[in-house]
Scaffold this active site. Sequence first.
Site, PDB file in Angstrom:
ATOM      1  N   GLY A  88      32.295  47.018  45.200  1.00 21.79           N
ATOM      2  CA  GLY A  88      32.862  46.322  44.041  1.00 21.79           C
ATOM      3  C   GLY A  88      32.650  47.146  42.782  1.00 21.79           C
ATOM      4  O   GLY A  88      32.348  48.330  42.857  1.00 21.79           O
ATOM      5  N   ASN A  89      32.847  46.542  41.647  1.00 21.09           N
ATOM      6  CA  ASN A  89      32.535  47.229  40.387  1.00 21.09           C
ATOM      7  C   ASN A  89      32.100  46.190  39.358  1.00 21.09           C
ATOM      8  O   ASN A  89      32.131  44.993  39.627  1.00 21.09           O
ATOM      9  CB  ASN A  89      33.727  48.066  39.910  1.00 21.09           C
ATOM     10  CG  ASN A  89      34.947  47.213  39.620  1.00 21.09           C
ATOM     11  OD1 ASN A  89      34.947  46.398  38.708  1.00 21.09           O
ATOM     12  ND2 ASN A  89      35.990  47.386  40.425  1.00 21.09           N
ATOM     13  N   ASN A  90      31.704  46.677  38.171  1.00 24.57           N
ATOM     14  CA  ASN A  90      31.080  45.791  37.184  1.00 24.57           C
ATOM     15  C   ASN A  90      32.053  45.042  36.275  1.00 24.57           C
ATOM     16  O   ASN A  90      31.621  44.440  35.301  1.00 24.57           O
ATOM     17  CB  ASN A  90      30.147  46.605  36.276  1.00 24.57           C
ATOM     18  CG  ASN A  90      28.869  46.951  36.986  1.00 24.57           C
ATOM     19  OD1 ASN A  90      28.422  46.192  37.843  1.00 24.57           O
ATOM     20  ND2 ASN A  90      28.284  48.089  36.658  1.00 24.57           N
TER      21      ASN A  90
END
Length: 395
Positions: A206-208
């Site tokens: 995923g990412n932030n």
Amino acid sequence: MLKGKKILLGVSGSIAAYKSAILVRLLVKAGAEVKVVMTPSATSFISPLTLSTLSRTQTVVELTSQHEWNNHVMLGRWADLMIIAPLSCNTLSKMAHGNCDNMLMAAYLSATCPVAVAPAMDADMWIHPSTQKNLTTLQSFGNSVIPVNHGELASGLIGEGRMAEPEEIVNWTIHFFQKKLSLQGKKILITAGPTFEKIDPVRFIGNNSSGKMGYAIAEECRMRGAEVTLVSGPVSLASPSGVKIVDVTSAKEMYEACLAEFSMSDIAIMSAAVADYTPTENAKQKIKKTGTDMSITLTETADILATLGNMKKENQILVGFALETENEKKNAIEKLKRKKADFIVLNSLQDSGAGFGSDTNKISIFDKDGNEFDFPLKSKKEVAADILNIISHAV
Ligand code: CTP
């Protein structure tokens, strides 16, 4: 400038209530029809008679009087806009929690029109986490907050919390009605948040991205009268009211949802942080530790923005985002051209306060004709308005 506009002014108990007399006078002078509803404690600061005289109609304070029941439902349905100014800390808290113990609260809770608030409180109360949390709750209901000023407060302290001046509230109101319907009849597709790419049943890449920027854009589009579809990756944000949400998890799901909507859209704004790669294999069972290094083979995902850029018709507007860490401007312009977008919004991770997770952002917008628009650090809500102000000229 406000001719024909119906404004319901709610006055709550704060020393700034004395300014509501000037506010009513200015609104009436600008052409608005004004009705006033007060909390009982506001009447200690300014008399209902003053506000009745200036608004040329009877100010309402009580839910019931000896002979009649005041119809709060009709007040909220009558108005084009409800402004609560001043908004006291107590009324703010009631609004955030849905308490209904006076006429102003009954009118607020049954209002079908947009609602704006102009808070007024002492600096320490203003910065208290519960106040800020309540304001965020109000914004999640779609209510607008007219920013407070910094200055001398009733306590003698200097700080944040001074109610916007009546002139500023009137200007805000004029601007609200001007921009309100600028996107009426337009269908807008927005992507927001991250995508999660499954590795196995319990792990993902995923990412932030928090989704805050895309959600703020969706909210602003809705406020301007557009019909909004928000294709959202996994985020922990409240759904903006009046917006159609399509929840997705992976880049593939986001791609499919966008393709299904794009042909019906006048504008598409791709603010999601879509994974560029996804695990080639998605293990059906949890991958076990083997005691040695492991690697995951990744396959490139389809680029949604570039796909829409290739499909785009003459009358559709396509907006992309670029999050860059180096050669920002050059990379953003290259992305704009490569993905055949009409606009690209650049935010640089090198600017403090900009990017993932924060409530603020600092952007530059580039268009396909070579124009550049630079903006200072602002709240994501204000940034959303800036983006739409630029795009609206092209619609
Ligand atoms: N984007 C997209 N689909 C993807 C990847 C990106 O629609 N699979 C969109 C984003 O929503 C954004 C724009 O493309 O509007 C730019 O995203 P960004 O991640 O900055 O660019 P990439 O094309 O992924 O390039 P790079 O990661 O090499 O900078």
